[in-house]
Design a protein around this motif. Structure first.
Motif, PDB file in Angstrom:
ATOM      1  N   ASP A  84       5.861   2.021  -7.623  1.00 31.52           N
ATOM      2  CA  ASP A  84       5.155   0.742  -7.648  1.00 31.52           C
ATOM      3  C   ASP A  84       4.442   0.415  -6.344  1.00 31.52           C
ATOM      4  N   ASN A  85       3.905   1.404  -5.678  1.00 29.10           N
ATOM      5  CA  ASN A  85       3.130   1.174  -4.463  1.00 29.10           C
ATOM      6  C   ASN A  85       1.819   1.946  -4.544  1.00 29.10           C
ATOM      7  N   GLY A  86       0.708   1.212  -4.673  1.00 28.34           N
ATOM      8  CA  GLY A  86      -0.595   1.834  -4.585  1.00 28.34           C
ATOM      9  C   GLY A  86      -1.084   1.778  -3.154  1.00 28.34           C
ATOM     10  N   CYS A  87      -1.739   2.831  -2.713  1.00 26.60           N
ATOM     11  CA  CYS A  87      -2.155   2.917  -1.311  1.00 26.60           C
ATOM     12  C   CYS A  87      -3.630   3.269  -1.224  1.00 26.60           C
ATOM     13  N   THR A 132      -1.596  -1.324   1.334  1.00 22.57           N
ATOM     14  CA  THR A 132      -0.581  -1.024   0.330  1.00 22.57           C
ATOM     15  C   THR A 132      -0.426  -2.212  -0.601  1.00 22.57           C
ATOM     16  N   LEU A 133      -0.546  -1.971  -1.897  1.00 20.46           N
ATOM     17  CA  LEU A 133      -0.401  -3.017  -2.895  1.00 20.46           C
ATOM     18  C   LEU A 133       0.814  -2.701  -3.757  1.00 20.46           C
ATOM     19  N   ASN A 134       1.749  -3.639  -3.798  1.00 20.87           N
ATOM     20  CA  ASN A 134       3.030  -3.324  -4.421  1.00 20.87           C
ATOM     21  C   ASN A 134       3.397  -4.262  -5.554  1.00 20.87           C
ATOM     22  N   LYS A 135       2.398  -4.804  -6.231  1.00 24.11           N
ATOM     23  CA  LYS A 135       2.715  -5.553  -7.432  1.00 24.11           C
ATOM     24  C   LYS A 135       3.345  -4.622  -8.456  1.00 24.11           C
ATOM     25  N   ASN A 156      -4.850   0.812   6.286  1.00 23.26           N
ATOM     26  CA  ASN A 156      -3.979   1.390   5.270  1.00 23.26           C
ATOM     27  C   ASN A 156      -3.473   0.212   4.427  1.00 23.26           C
TER      28      ASN A 156
END
Length: 290
Positions: free
Chosen positions: A3-6, A21-24, A19
């Motif tokens: 669940d971490n897009g980078c 990081t989107l963690n929805k 950098n």
């Protein structure tokens, strides 16, 4: 993953600019991105066919998130490819969270407002998309991974209204790459994984949706990975099979000029002005070292 897009941006010398990081929840990975004129970008991806949502995120030149859209009900979905039309709208394709999964085409305005999000077929995912000169959207894909989908091609107008849809091959077939020809025809290539009963395949469809040809070019399971067309309209393509490869040269009508088996799978291909063709690859799974 987890669940971490980078999204990472480096300078020309390799220094980190940002950098993000989107963690929805439900964002497993980004899969494609589109660079914007002023240094920003739009990235697309999402979850899996059974988990999470499709995701589209626009990031500014210094990494600030300008919008981040999650599309779906949490039951699955992701985008595989993004392109931009001449008006700056984003056209994305992938798969939704339906049961069974449907291939999807989504159009979004530059500010992030959804224009349409539509699904086609069953057990399918779209892998690639292009826009023709009349601003129609053409998407190709195939089996989403459950062995029940078939190679699939859909053409819609700029409002998402279907012009035609076609399916090809037996269950387990996929299309991954395509070319738009000068006369508006589409060349789509693919095949199937080992064990699906689908060989390397190329189909040609004219602008009205009529199939010019649809042929398999081997007697064993495999798929084409790269394709080129020269000034004479001749088609060159290379393929991977179980422990071999294949390279073909075809006339514009799909008939063979040559069809050669090689000792290793082929993944990339280039055609020179002198008519010579070079393909490269190797066997990554059977430890032959070729």
């Amino acid at each position: 993953g987890m669940d971490n897009g980078c999204i990472t941006k480096l300078s020309a010398t390799g220094n980190l600019i940002y950098n993000a990081t989107l963690n929805k929840g439900g964002l497993v990975a980004y899969q494609d991105l589109l660079l914007l004129p002023k240094g920003g970008l739009v990235a697309v991806g999402g979850g899996t066919s059974a988990y999470g949502n499709a995701r589209i995120t626009r990031v500014g030149a210094t990494g600030e998130v300008e919008f981040d859209k999650s599309i779906g009900n949490g039951q699955g979905g992701y985008f595989t490819k993004i392109i931009m039309d001449r008006h700056g709208n984003y056209i994305t394709v992938g798969v939704d969270g339906s049961k069974p999964a449907q291939a999807r085409i989504t159009k979004m305005r530059p500010e992030g407002k959804l224009s349409f999000d539509k699904g086609w077929g069953a057990h399918n995912v779209f892998n690639n998309v292009l826009i023709d000169e009349d601003e129609n959207i053409v998407a190709i894909g195939g089996d989403v991974g459950d062995g029940q989908g078939r190679a699939y091609l859909v053409k819609v107008d700029g409002k998402g209204e279907q012009q035609f849809e076609l399916s090809f091959g037996k269950p387990g077939t996929i299309f991954e790459e395509m070319l738009l020809l000068e006369d508006g025809s589409i060349l789509a290539m693919g095949g199937g994984a080992y064990g699906t009963g689908n060989a390397s395949r190329i189909a040609k469809v004219n602008a009205e949706g009529q199939v010019v040809f649809d042929k398999e070019y081997s007697t064993v399971d495999g798929k084409f990975n790269a394709m080129k067309v020269n000034d004479l309209g001749q088609i060159f393509a290379c393929a991977e099979e179980k422990d071999k490869g294949r390279i073909v040269k075809l006339r514009p009508d799909g008939t063979e000029l040559f069809n050669k088996e090689t000792d290793a799978a082929l993944y990339a291909l280039e055609v020179g002005k002198n008519g010579k063709v070079v393909a490269a690859g190797g066997n990554v799974s059977n430890n032959t070292g070729k």
